[in-house]
Write a protein that holds these residues in place. Structure first.
Motif, PDB file in Angstrom:
ATOM      1  N   THR A  58      55.963  38.673  51.066  1.00 56.43           N
ATOM      2  CA  THR A  58      55.422  39.687  51.969  1.00 56.43           C
ATOM      3  C   THR A  58      54.068  40.195  51.490  1.00 56.43           C
ATOM      4  OG1 THR A  58      57.669  40.386  52.469  1.00 56.43           O
ATOM      5  CG2 THR A  58      55.930  41.896  53.084  1.00 56.43           C
ATOM      6  N   THR A 105      60.001  55.161  53.856  1.00 58.31           N
ATOM      7  CA  THR A 105      60.788  53.922  53.919  1.00 58.31           C
ATOM      8  C   THR A 105      61.459  53.581  52.594  1.00 58.31           C
ATOM      9  OG1 THR A 105      58.840  52.577  53.405  1.00 58.31           O
ATOM     10  CG2 THR A 105      59.364  52.918  55.745  1.00 58.31           C
ATOM     11  N   TRP A 106      60.926  54.038  51.444  1.00 60.72           N
ATOM     12  CA  TRP A 106      61.518  53.654  50.161  1.00 60.72           C
ATOM     13  C   TRP A 106      62.940  54.188  50.005  1.00 60.72           C
ATOM     14  CZ3 TRP A 106      62.991  57.480  46.835  1.00 60.72           C
ATOM     15  CH2 TRP A 106      62.324  58.698  46.884  1.00 60.72           C
ATOM     16  N   LYS A 141      49.821  51.614  53.791  1.00 56.55           N
ATOM     17  CA  LYS A 141      48.840  51.576  54.870  1.00 56.55           C
ATOM     18  C   LYS A 141      47.464  51.619  54.235  1.00 56.55           C
ATOM     19  CE  LYS A 141      47.304  53.725  59.079  1.00 56.55           C
ATOM     20  NZ  LYS A 141      47.640  54.571  60.196  1.00 56.55           N
ATOM     21  N   GLU A 147      50.022  59.491  60.807  1.00 58.61           N
ATOM     22  CA  GLU A 147      50.944  58.375  61.002  1.00 58.61           C
ATOM     23  C   GLU A 147      51.902  58.713  62.127  1.00 58.61           C
ATOM     24  OE1 GLU A 147      53.023  57.276  57.446  1.00 58.61           O
ATOM     25  OE2 GLU A 147      51.274  56.225  56.666  1.00 58.61           O
ATOM     26  N   GLU A 172      62.824  49.974  51.133  1.00 57.22           N
ATOM     27  CA  GLU A 172      61.572  49.244  51.363  1.00 57.22           C
ATOM     28  C   GLU A 172      60.411  50.134  50.928  1.00 57.22           C
ATOM     29  OE1 GLU A 172      62.535  46.585  55.299  1.00 57.22           O
ATOM     30  OE2 GLU A 172      61.508  48.488  55.586  1.00 57.22           O
ATOM     31  N   THR A 173      59.336  49.522  50.487  1.00 58.70           N
ATOM     32  CA  THR A 173      58.131  50.281  50.170  1.00 58.70           C
ATOM     33  C   THR A 173      57.049  49.875  51.160  1.00 58.70           C
ATOM     34  OG1 THR A 173      58.705  50.437  47.829  1.00 58.70           O
ATOM     35  CG2 THR A 173      56.403  50.781  48.396  1.00 58.70           C
ATOM     36  N   SER A 174      56.445  50.870  51.816  1.00 56.38           N
ATOM     37  CA  SER A 174      55.428  50.621  52.838  1.00 56.38           C
ATOM     38  C   SER A 174      54.071  51.127  52.383  1.00 56.38           C
ATOM     39  CB  SER A 174      55.796  51.324  54.147  1.00 56.38           C
ATOM     40  OG  SER A 174      56.980  50.779  54.665  1.00 56.38           O
ATOM     41  N   THR A 186      48.148  46.413  54.026  1.00 56.92           N
ATOM     42  CA  THR A 186      49.018  47.173  54.919  1.00 56.92           C
ATOM     43  C   THR A 186      50.259  46.323  55.138  1.00 56.92           C
ATOM     44  OG1 THR A 186      47.181  48.289  56.011  1.00 56.92           O
ATOM     45  CG2 THR A 186      49.256  48.179  57.228  1.00 56.92           C
ATOM     46  N   GLY A 187      51.415  46.871  54.847  1.00 59.95           N
ATOM     47  CA  GLY A 187      52.654  46.125  55.007  1.00 59.95           C
ATOM     48  C   GLY A 187      53.785  46.785  54.251  1.00 59.95           C
ATOM     49  N   THR A 188      54.920  46.086  54.216  1.00 60.14           N
ATOM     50  CA  THR A 188      56.147  46.605  53.624  1.00 60.14           C
ATOM     51  C   THR A 188      56.804  45.514  52.802  1.00 60.14           C
ATOM     52  OG1 THR A 188      56.470  48.049  55.524  1.00 60.14           O
ATOM     53  CG2 THR A 188      58.419  47.590  54.211  1.00 60.14           C
TER      54      THR A 188
END
Length: 196
Positions: free
Chosen positions: A175, A121-122, A130, A114, A126-128, A161-163
């Motif tokens: 989202t 990010t958490w 992939k 990555e 935020e939780t991401s 894949t996203g946040t």
């Protein structure tokens, strides 16, 4: 549910625990740096004697580094943010260096790199994800918002894949659902229903 906790250990290592996660260790930690994790945590390990994180799905051994671990049901993921870690899962052992990641679930094993970040990010709300199967995305959503979620069984292996944000459940659901053209509603008991 929906909370994080920062712990400083006796060796000055820092551990950030994500929602609905448990970290246990003995009173002898100062002499044998071994902990047991259920859930997700980000570790900032001070240099010193070997440091081991045990989970029901595999173990991580380090000397001094920063890494994130998710160990939940059958999903095991480790991301190295700094230094080097050795991840052992069943009879497989993998060395990760900065920016490298490994994931195990069901009969799947994935390695990838990555863009380097300093922390997950958490920690910032935020939780991401992939390329993660939807069933794990929905499980993380449930842990953040303490809600029950029903969804069609056939979407559980679709990769996402996203946040999503930890601040607003409706925004987080949008989202997750909109990119996959899914709908969501809430029933009278507060359960979230995801549909096509």
């Amino acid at each position: 549910f929906g909370k994080t906790e920062m712990i400083t250990l006796v060796d000055h290592s820092k551990v950030s625990l994500n929602a609905k996660s448990t970290l246990t260790y003995s009173n002898a930690f100062r002499y044998k740096r071994t902990l047991h994790l259920e859930g997700e945590a980000f570790f900032e390990v001070e240099k010193g004697s070997p440091f081991t994180v045990e989970t029901s799905l595999g173990n991580i051994r380090v000397l001094g580094t920063k890494f994130n671990v998710i160990a939940f049901r059958d999903f095991f993921e480790v991301k190295c943010y700094e230094g080097k870690v050795q991840v052992t899962q069943k009879d497989k052992s993998t060395i990760l260096t900065q920016g490298e990641c490994v994931r195990f679930y069901t009969a799947t094993s994935e390695n990838w790199a990555e863009v380097n970040a300093s922390k997950p990010t958490w920690i910032s709300g935020e939780t991401s994800f992939k390329n993660v199967p939807m069933r794990y995305v929905i499980e993380q959503f449930k842990k953040q918002y303490n809600v029950e979620v029903d969804y069609p069984k056939h979407i559980e292996n679709i990769k996402f894949t996203g946040t999503f944000t930890h601040k607003e459940a409706t925004v987080a659901l949008q989202t997750i659902c909109l990119p996959l053209q899914l709908k969501f509603s809430k029933n009278s008991s507060g359960k979230i229903i995801i549909s096509e």
